[in-house]
Write an enzyme that holds these catalytic residues in place. Sequence first.
Site, PDB file in Angstrom:
ATOM      1  N   HIS A  58     -13.149  14.371  71.027  1.00 44.41           N
ATOM      2  CA  HIS A  58     -13.734  13.935  69.873  1.00 44.41           C
ATOM      3  C   HIS A  58     -15.216  13.868  70.112  1.00 44.41           C
ATOM      4  CE1 HIS A  58     -14.354  12.178  65.923  1.00 44.41           C
ATOM      5  NE2 HIS A  58     -14.597  11.128  66.456  1.00 44.41           N
TER       6      HIS A  58
ATOM      7  N   ARG B 164     -12.350  17.111  58.372  1.00 39.30           N
ATOM      8  CA  ARG B 164     -13.618  17.938  58.169  1.00 39.30           C
ATOM      9  C   ARG B 164     -13.462  19.252  58.346  1.00 39.30           C
ATOM     10  NH1 ARG B 164     -16.337  13.354  62.207  1.00 39.30           N
ATOM     11  NH2 ARG B 164     -16.786  11.836  60.518  1.00 39.30           N
TER      12      ARG B 164
END
Length: 304
Positions: A173, A149
């Site tokens: 994360h 991303r």
Amino acid sequence: MITIVGSGKVGSSIALQAGMREVDDSILLLDIIKGLPQGEAMDINHTLAEQGKDTILRGSNEYADMQGSDIVVIVAGVGRKPGMTRMDLLNTNAGIVRDVARKVAEYARDSIVITVTNPLDPMTYITWKVTNFKPSRVMGMGNLLDLSRFKSFIADELKVSRHSIQALVIGEHGENMLPLVRYSSIAGIPLMHLISAEKAKEIVEKTRKVAAEVIALKGATIYAPANAVAEMLDAIARDRRAIMPVCAYPDGKYGIKDICIGVPAMIGGEGIEEIVEIELNDEERAIFDNGVKAVREAVRSVEI
């Protein structure tokens, strides 16, 4: 043989991408839902046949069928819904991952395990503790997905080929992920030579928030997580010794011994062959430590 536990959208997409890369000649899709893994395996086999790929998939509802697996991927669990954070899944998915990890330890004692279930960092730690495998044989997927991303936003901003981008994301994360602008470059040119500090900060924030945006739009993230896992499978199966960010037990690196967290690591045929310790400045370290704190609190709150 590669076993994927959980054959919903993400699990089946992992199987398809791994099959297209031919990382192994045999992939088992395993799920408690009768018929689902068998149907997904048939569908994917038809795709691979047309593409001339020789990987064979099969589906099963029996954990004993994972016997002899070289790699096990744990995808089983409840996914995020719009408005949820990854940590909202903690208690539900801890029980699921704990049970799956016990089955892995029973039937696939010599395997390398990749955990995908959220919240990723606590689930990776649970997998490691329950299997009692060497730390090098248990890892989580998270930061490689974050990295995809981050790279996408860099390419969009600079209008450059994605192929020319080198970047890094470490840490939790989750809300405290750490996209490392300082360690990112375009064809060797430091990113900060090509972008303003304000724009870099904007890209970092987009990277942290975009998963929730995708989930709000379509209900789940599927293809990018599957690609991240397929890349890890490829590195292990081909013994590539590739440096990539994964969730790992640092065993004292970065001053951490009691949790799993995202760090750069060399991934090869033995799993995590080396954890790469990089220098973090004060601002980076503060974000990284916030992630460590969040994961530590999560791990302490669940039964293992």
